[in-house]
Design a protein around this motif. Structure first.
Motif, PDB file in Angstrom:
ATOM      1  N   MET A   1      24.340  -7.418 -34.365  1.00 21.98           N
ATOM      2  CA  MET A   1      23.864  -8.595 -33.647  1.00 21.98           C
ATOM      3  C   MET A   1      24.247  -9.841 -34.450  1.00 21.98           C
ATOM      4  N   PRO A   2      24.878 -10.812 -33.802  1.00 26.64           N
ATOM      5  CA  PRO A   2      25.292 -12.014 -34.531  1.00 26.64           C
ATOM      6  C   PRO A   2      24.092 -12.859 -34.956  1.00 26.64           C
ATOM      7  N   LYS A   3      24.344 -13.668 -35.946  1.00 27.86           N
ATOM      8  CA  LYS A   3      23.312 -14.582 -36.435  1.00 27.86           C
ATOM      9  C   LYS A   3      23.127 -15.736 -35.464  1.00 27.86           C
ATOM     10  N   LEU A   4      21.985 -16.393 -35.545  1.00 24.76           N
ATOM     11  CA  LEU A   4      21.776 -17.626 -34.795  1.00 24.76           C
ATOM     12  C   LEU A   4      22.717 -18.693 -35.347  1.00 24.76           C
ATOM     13  N   PRO A   5      23.107 -19.673 -34.540  1.00 26.62           N
ATOM     14  CA  PRO A   5      24.064 -20.680 -35.003  1.00 26.62           C
ATOM     15  C   PRO A   5      23.660 -21.366 -36.306  1.00 26.62           C
ATOM     16  N   GLU A   6      22.398 -21.695 -36.421  1.00 25.91           N
ATOM     17  CA  GLU A   6      21.953 -22.419 -37.617  1.00 25.91           C
ATOM     18  C   GLU A   6      21.936 -21.541 -38.874  1.00 25.91           C
ATOM     19  N   ALA A   7      22.011 -20.232 -38.694  1.00 24.71           N
ATOM     20  CA  ALA A   7      22.009 -19.315 -39.834  1.00 24.71           C
ATOM     21  C   ALA A   7      23.420 -18.952 -40.309  1.00 24.71           C
ATOM     22  N   CYS A   8      24.446 -19.362 -39.553  1.00 27.58           N
ATOM     23  CA  CYS A   8      25.826 -19.031 -39.921  1.00 27.58           C
ATOM     24  C   CYS A   8      26.254 -19.837 -41.147  1.00 27.58           C
ATOM     25  N   THR A   9      26.873 -19.131 -42.074  1.00 26.92           N
ATOM     26  CA  THR A   9      27.352 -19.804 -43.291  1.00 26.92           C
ATOM     27  C   THR A   9      28.860 -19.673 -43.458  1.00 26.92           C
ATOM     28  N   THR A  10      29.498 -18.882 -42.584  1.00 21.00           N
ATOM     29  CA  THR A  10      30.954 -18.725 -42.660  1.00 21.00           C
ATOM     30  C   THR A  10      31.540 -18.854 -41.259  1.00 21.00           C
ATOM     31  N   MET A  11      32.844 -19.138 -41.195  1.00 24.41           N
ATOM     32  CA  MET A  11      33.522 -19.214 -39.914  1.00 24.41           C
ATOM     33  C   MET A  11      33.552 -17.843 -39.236  1.00 24.41           C
ATOM     34  N   ALA A  12      33.610 -16.784 -40.004  1.00 23.92           N
ATOM     35  CA  ALA A  12      33.601 -15.440 -39.427  1.00 23.92           C
ATOM     36  C   ALA A  12      32.292 -15.194 -38.672  1.00 23.92           C
ATOM     37  N   GLU A  13      31.183 -15.644 -39.235  1.00 21.45           N
ATOM     38  CA  GLU A  13      29.895 -15.495 -38.569  1.00 21.45           C
ATOM     39  C   GLU A  13      29.832 -16.343 -37.298  1.00 21.45           C
ATOM     40  N   VAL A  14      30.370 -17.542 -37.371  1.00 17.73           N
ATOM     41  CA  VAL A  14      30.409 -18.415 -36.195  1.00 17.73           C
ATOM     42  C   VAL A  14      31.237 -17.748 -35.099  1.00 17.73           C
ATOM     43  N   ARG A  15      32.434 -17.254 -35.475  1.00 18.26           N
ATOM     44  CA  ARG A  15      33.323 -16.615 -34.507  1.00 18.26           C
ATOM     45  C   ARG A  15      32.656 -15.391 -33.876  1.00 18.26           C
ATOM     46  N   GLU A  16      31.952 -14.612 -34.701  1.00 17.00           N
ATOM     47  CA  GLU A  16      31.247 -13.440 -34.181  1.00 17.00           C
ATOM     48  C   GLU A  16      30.214 -13.856 -33.139  1.00 17.00           C
ATOM     49  N   GLY A  17      29.488 -14.918 -33.424  1.00 18.48           N
ATOM     50  CA  GLY A  17      28.488 -15.406 -32.472  1.00 18.48           C
ATOM     51  C   GLY A  17      29.109 -15.917 -31.189  1.00 18.48           C
ATOM     52  N   VAL A  18      30.193 -16.672 -31.313  1.00 17.13           N
ATOM     53  CA  VAL A  18      30.879 -17.198 -30.135  1.00 17.13           C
ATOM     54  C   VAL A  18      31.440 -16.052 -29.292  1.00 17.13           C
ATOM     55  N   ASP A  19      32.062 -15.084 -29.937  1.00 13.55           N
ATOM     56  CA  ASP A  19      32.623 -13.940 -29.211  1.00 13.55           C
ATOM     57  C   ASP A  19      31.536 -13.164 -28.470  1.00 13.55           C
ATOM     58  N   ALA A  20      30.399 -12.966 -29.112  1.00 11.37           N
ATOM     59  CA  ALA A  20      29.298 -12.244 -28.473  1.00 11.37           C
ATOM     60  C   ALA A  20      28.792 -13.021 -27.254  1.00 11.37           C
ATOM     61  N   LEU A  21      28.650 -14.318 -27.407  1.00 13.12           N
ATOM     62  CA  LEU A  21      28.201 -15.156 -26.301  1.00 13.12           C
ATOM     63  C   LEU A  21      29.217 -15.142 -25.163  1.00 13.12           C
ATOM     64  N   ASP A  22      30.501 -15.207 -25.493  1.00 10.17           N
ATOM     65  CA  ASP A  22      31.549 -15.147 -24.465  1.00 10.17           C
ATOM     66  C   ASP A  22      31.466 -13.841 -23.677  1.00 10.17           C
ATOM     67  N   ARG A  23      31.236 -12.733 -24.358  1.00 11.44           N
ATOM     68  CA  ARG A  23      31.118 -11.447 -23.659  1.00 11.44           C
ATOM     69  C   ARG A  23      29.942 -11.476 -22.675  1.00 11.44           C
ATOM     70  N   GLU A  24      28.833 -12.060 -23.096  1.00 14.17           N
ATOM     71  CA  GLU A  24      27.667 -12.156 -22.209  1.00 14.17           C
ATOM     72  C   GLU A  24      27.963 -13.052 -21.013  1.00 14.17           C
ATOM     73  N   LEU A  25      28.626 -14.171 -21.261  1.00 15.36           N
ATOM     74  CA  LEU A  25      28.949 -15.094 -20.170  1.00 15.36           C
ATOM     75  C   LEU A  25      29.883 -14.448 -19.150  1.00 15.36           C
ATOM     76  N   VAL A  26      30.897 -13.756 -19.621  1.00 18.45           N
ATOM     77  CA  VAL A  26      31.837 -13.095 -18.709  1.00 18.45           C
ATOM     78  C   VAL A  26      31.102 -12.055 -17.872  1.00 18.45           C
ATOM     79  N   ALA A  27      30.223 -11.300 -18.493  1.00 19.27           N
ATOM     80  CA  ALA A  27      29.458 -10.294 -17.748  1.00 19.27           C
ATOM     81  C   ALA A  27      28.580 -10.966 -16.692  1.00 19.27           C
ATOM     82  N   LEU A  28      27.932 -12.060 -17.035  1.00 24.27           N
ATOM     83  CA  LEU A  28      27.097 -12.778 -16.070  1.00 24.27           C
ATOM     84  C   LEU A  28      27.928 -13.338 -14.924  1.00 24.27           C
TER      85      LEU A  28
END
Length: 72
Positions: A1-28
């Motif tokens: 499960m990705p971190k919340l945006p404010e908890a991200c400390t690296t670009m990899a964590e940010v990208r993981e969160g964005v990718d997870a959100l994109d998957r949810e949006l596409v499914a919706l």
């Protein structure tokens, strides 16, 4: 499960969160389009719910055709 945006400390964590959100949006969106297809299948042509061409939809929506808007 990705971190919340404010908890991200690296670009990899940010990208993981964005990718997870994109998957949810596409499914919706896929689910939403399914509902729209079901609505089109259920539409009674006598009810006034029509697909029509883009110019027909423009006239119904805006009271005039796209060409008339461009002209003036």
């Amino acid at each position: 499960m990705p971190k919340l945006p404010e908890a991200c400390t690296t670009m990899a964590e940010v990208r993981e969160g964005v990718d997870a959100l994109d998957r949810e949006l596409v499914a919706l969106l896929a689910t939403r389009f399914g509902y729209m297809r079901a609505a089109a299948d259920q539409a009674d042509p006598r009810s006034g719910a029509r697909r029509g061409t883009q110019s027909q939809r423009d006239r119904r929506c805006c009271g005039r055709s796209r060409g008339a808007r461009a002209a003036g």
